[in-house]
Motif scaffolding. Sequence first.
Motif, PDB file in Angstrom:
ATOM      1  N   GLN A  23       0.831  -1.209   0.000  1.00  0.00           N
ATOM      2  CA  GLN A  23       0.000   0.000   0.000  1.00  0.00           C
ATOM      3  C   GLN A  23       0.861   1.254   0.000  1.00  0.00           C
ATOM      4  O   GLN A  23       0.570   2.222  -0.699  1.00  0.00           O
ATOM      5  CB  GLN A  23      -0.941   0.009   1.204  1.00  0.00           C
ATOM      6  CG  GLN A  23      -1.820   1.253   1.246  1.00  0.00           C
ATOM      7  CD  GLN A  23      -2.767   1.284   2.431  1.00  0.00           C
ATOM      8  OE1 GLN A  23      -2.848   0.339   3.213  1.00  0.00           O
ATOM      9  NE2 GLN A  23      -3.506   2.367   2.563  1.00  0.00           N
ATOM     10  N   ASP A  32      -1.576  -1.023  -5.144  1.00  0.00           N
ATOM     11  CA  ASP A  32      -2.824  -1.096  -4.372  1.00  0.00           C
ATOM     12  C   ASP A  32      -3.528  -2.435  -4.540  1.00  0.00           C
ATOM     13  O   ASP A  32      -4.109  -2.963  -3.581  1.00  0.00           O
ATOM     14  CB  ASP A  32      -3.756   0.044  -4.765  1.00  0.00           C
ATOM     15  CG  ASP A  32      -3.281   1.396  -4.278  1.00  0.00           C
ATOM     16  OD1 ASP A  32      -2.347   1.448  -3.452  1.00  0.00           O
ATOM     17  OD2 ASP A  32      -3.836   2.415  -4.729  1.00  0.00           O
ATOM     18  N   GLN A  53      -7.069  -1.130   7.306  1.00  0.00           N
ATOM     19  CA  GLN A  53      -6.081  -0.703   6.313  1.00  0.00           C
ATOM     20  C   GLN A  53      -6.710  -0.676   4.919  1.00  0.00           C
ATOM     21  O   GLN A  53      -6.492   0.268   4.163  1.00  0.00           O
ATOM     22  CB  GLN A  53      -4.868  -1.637   6.326  1.00  0.00           C
ATOM     23  CG  GLN A  53      -3.995  -1.503   7.550  1.00  0.00           C
ATOM     24  CD  GLN A  53      -3.307  -0.164   7.603  1.00  0.00           C
ATOM     25  OE1 GLN A  53      -3.679   0.701   8.390  1.00  0.00           O
ATOM     26  NE2 GLN A  53      -2.312   0.025   6.768  1.00  0.00           N
ATOM     27  N   ARG A  54      -7.453  -1.711   4.602  1.00  0.00           N
ATOM     28  CA  ARG A  54      -8.112  -1.762   3.296  1.00  0.00           C
ATOM     29  C   ARG A  54      -9.150  -0.656   3.178  1.00  0.00           C
ATOM     30  O   ARG A  54      -9.274  -0.013   2.134  1.00  0.00           O
ATOM     31  CB  ARG A  54      -8.741  -3.140   3.084  1.00  0.00           C
ATOM     32  CG  ARG A  54      -8.983  -3.438   1.620  1.00  0.00           C
ATOM     33  CD  ARG A  54      -9.250  -4.894   1.406  1.00  0.00           C
ATOM     34  NE  ARG A  54     -10.667  -5.048   1.120  1.00  0.00           N
ATOM     35  CZ  ARG A  54     -11.402  -6.076   1.456  1.00  0.00           C
ATOM     36  NH1 ARG A  54     -10.885  -7.071   2.122  1.00  0.00           N
ATOM     37  NH2 ARG A  54     -12.668  -6.132   1.143  1.00  0.00           N
ATOM     38  N   LEU A  57      -7.433   2.512   2.385  1.00  0.00           N
ATOM     39  CA  LEU A  57      -7.041   2.514   0.977  1.00  0.00           C
ATOM     40  C   LEU A  57      -8.230   2.881   0.090  1.00  0.00           C
ATOM     41  O   LEU A  57      -8.123   3.707  -0.822  1.00  0.00           O
ATOM     42  CB  LEU A  57      -6.489   1.130   0.600  1.00  0.00           C
ATOM     43  CG  LEU A  57      -5.932   0.929  -0.794  1.00  0.00           C
ATOM     44  CD1 LEU A  57      -4.782   1.881  -1.073  1.00  0.00           C
ATOM     45  CD2 LEU A  57      -5.460  -0.507  -0.953  1.00  0.00           C
ATOM     46  N   GLN A  61      -8.952   6.165  -2.355  1.00  0.00           N
ATOM     47  CA  GLN A  61      -9.350   5.992  -3.751  1.00  0.00           C
ATOM     48  C   GLN A  61     -10.719   6.591  -4.051  1.00  0.00           C
ATOM     49  O   GLN A  61     -11.161   6.586  -5.191  1.00  0.00           O
ATOM     50  CB  GLN A  61      -9.371   4.502  -4.113  1.00  0.00           C
ATOM     51  CG  GLN A  61      -8.024   3.835  -4.082  1.00  0.00           C
ATOM     52  CD  GLN A  61      -8.116   2.330  -4.300  1.00  0.00           C
ATOM     53  OE1 GLN A  61      -9.162   1.703  -4.124  1.00  0.00           O
ATOM     54  NE2 GLN A  61      -6.994   1.734  -4.686  1.00  0.00           N
TER      55      GLN A  61
END
Length: 185
Positions: A23, A32, A53-54, A57, A61
């Motif tokens: 990441q 990613d 964490q995801r 991300l 985005q």
Amino acid sequence: EIWLPAASDGDAASQTAIGALFQFGLGVPKDDLEAIKWYQLAAEQGEGVALFQRAGLYLFQGRYADAQSLYNRALIIQEKDLGPDHLDIASSLNDMATLYEEQERYEDAEPLRKRALAIYEKVHGPDHPDVALILSGLGLLYQIQGNYAAATPILKQSLSIQERLVLLQLKEWPHQKSKGIDQHG
């Protein structure tokens, strides 16, 4: 290299760590999709950190619906594992508030920032730098909404904490310098 064998054997914490490497491009090319793959493997084992964490991300985005779903799932796991007043919960609540603010859902962000503030104050006391940071976020939230009557005292409180911390550091600096601890040259 260190985490890969354990991650390949299914260790969720190692999978999360590898996801973070991809990441943020730490020692590997930033990717990613590869990060999401590792986070997903860890999340399938109930690793709440991987979900957060995801979600972060996805937030970056602009995939807000995906981020919100993951934040909600992860918060449930974290509260079950850590209890409702853990600092990781406060950090997660703060991240969720950011998600809502990005969508201009200020009424949803406010209670999350307030709950995060309550946790930080309970754990660290009222004069900690993290408390000042959360106060700043809450004050700016009110400011964005045009609620200056609510924003002003909160931002002043945050600034007051930060000023006290700077003054403490300045008082310590000559003492540290005489002991050879000066990091500024």
